[in-house]
Write an enzyme that holds these catalytic residues in place. Sequence first.
Site, PDB file in Angstrom:
ATOM      1  N   LYS A  13       0.827  -1.211   0.000  1.00 11.94           N
ATOM      2  CA  LYS A  13       0.000   0.000   0.000  1.00 11.94           C
ATOM      3  C   LYS A  13       0.864   1.264   0.000  1.00 11.94           C
ATOM      4  CE  LYS A  13      -2.229  -1.029   3.832  1.00 11.94           C
ATOM      5  NZ  LYS A  13      -1.705  -2.336   4.238  1.00 11.94           N
ATOM      6  N   ARG A  88      -9.647   0.878   8.738  1.00 13.94           N
ATOM      7  CA  ARG A  88      -9.182  -0.462   9.073  1.00 13.94           C
ATOM      8  C   ARG A  88     -10.229  -1.253   9.835  1.00 13.94           C
ATOM      9  NH1 ARG A  88      -3.316   0.709   9.055  1.00 13.94           N
ATOM     10  NH2 ARG A  88      -2.100  -1.157   9.384  1.00 13.94           N
ATOM     11  N   ARG A 172      -0.483  -8.264  13.648  1.00 11.38           N
ATOM     12  CA  ARG A 172      -1.035  -7.348  12.635  1.00 11.38           C
ATOM     13  C   ARG A 172      -1.838  -8.124  11.596  1.00 11.38           C
ATOM     14  NH1 ARG A 172       4.336  -4.887  10.894  1.00 11.38           N
ATOM     15  NH2 ARG A 172       3.249  -3.667   9.339  1.00 11.38           N
TER      16      ARG A 172
HETATM   17  P1  AMP Z   1       0.690   0.895   8.964  1.00  8.04           P
HETATM   18  O1  AMP Z   1       1.844   1.812   8.781  1.00  8.04           O
HETATM   19  O2  AMP Z   1      -0.505   1.287   8.145  1.00  8.04           O
HETATM   20  O3  AMP Z   1       1.052  -0.557   8.818  1.00  8.04           O
HETATM   21  O4  AMP Z   1       0.217   1.072  10.500  1.00  8.04           O
HETATM   22  C1  AMP Z   1       1.086   0.763  11.573  1.00  8.04           C
HETATM   23  C2  AMP Z   1       0.303   0.640  12.868  1.00  8.04           C
HETATM   24  O5  AMP Z   1      -0.360   1.872  13.177  1.00  8.04           O
HETATM   25  C3  AMP Z   1      -0.825  -0.401  12.854  1.00  8.04           C
HETATM   26  O6  AMP Z   1      -0.358  -1.711  13.110  1.00  8.04           O
HETATM   27  C4  AMP Z   1      -1.706   0.127  13.977  1.00  8.04           C
HETATM   28  O7  AMP Z   1      -1.166  -0.138  15.244  1.00  8.04           O
HETATM   29  C5  AMP Z   1      -1.637   1.637  13.753  1.00  8.04           C
HETATM   30  N1  AMP Z   1      -2.671   2.093  12.784  1.00  8.04           N
HETATM   31  C6  AMP Z   1      -2.451   2.666  11.566  1.00  8.04           C
HETATM   32  N2  AMP Z   1      -3.605   2.957  10.954  1.00  8.04           N
HETATM   33  C7  AMP Z   1      -4.583   2.561  11.800  1.00  8.04           C
HETATM   34  C8  AMP Z   1      -5.999   2.566  11.723  1.00  8.04           C
HETATM   35  N3  AMP Z   1      -6.638   3.063  10.639  1.00  8.04           N
HETATM   36  N4  AMP Z   1      -6.697   2.070  12.771  1.00  8.04           N
HETATM   37  C9  AMP Z   1      -6.076   1.576  13.871  1.00  8.04           C
HETATM   38  N5  AMP Z   1      -4.742   1.509  14.005  1.00  8.04           N
HETATM   39  C10 AMP Z   1      -3.987   2.014  12.974  1.00  8.04           C
END
Ligand code: AMP
Length: 215
Positions: A13, A88, A172
């Site tokens: 992404k 999410r 995750r």
């Molecule tokens: P990412 O960089 O999108 O993989 O996000 C890293 C971490 O940030 C995730 O594993 C969650 O802990 C938190 N996070 C990011 N976006 C969200 C979201 N929309 N809802 C809840 N937690 C989020």
Amino acid sequence: MNLILLGPPGAGKGTQARFLVERFGLLQLSTGDMLRSAAAAGTEIGLKAKETIDRGDLVTDDLVVGIVSDRLDEPDVKGGIIFDGFPRTLGQADALDEMLVEKGMELTAVVELRCDDEIIIERIAGRYSCGNCGEGYHRSFKKPEKEGVCDKCGKSEMQQRDDDNVEAFRTRLLNYYKDTAPLIGYYHAKRSLSPVDGTADIDEVTKQINAVITA
Ligand code: AMP
């Protein structure tokens, strides 16, 4: 043009969002990046979220919807957005629907990056990025020309995310299937879902996404 990029962690992404930023001048709204920046800056929200992020769990809907809502009030969102890692949960998807109506914005498409778990694990284990400009790299698939030096900004500040370890990754992935995968059905029912093959190589995925959004 406002897009959502949907897919499991490691589906690409962030990588694809960066291409879309370059090609269409869209703004990448990555809630993960926003939360990590808040944590690095030591803000109250960031410190609250850091432990949850490092564990691989999701932060609360209220917290994340709050930061997205504030971001959508900035003038630079008018040129179009890529939502990367948001929504999410179904609660976040509902909240986003309401926010978009409230702010007079429309969703153009939801692009689903389909990917197998094994491929994802391989990708996550090898990925790292430049701590200065955020450019992403991979030990096998995308190495910088000079080891340890960012091709884009020339700095030697490579880093790996604290949550890119096997334990946090399993959490995750589990959270993805439990909380986020239902969004695929949700957007399919709303007729906005466009699946692309996230296992293809980076350029091919970009081509497929371009085909969706220029159709
Ligand atoms: P990412 O960089 O999108 O993989 O996000 C890293 C971490 O940030 C995730 O594993 C969650 O802990 C938190 N996070 C990011 N976006 C969200 C979201 N929309 N809802 C809840 N937690 C989020």
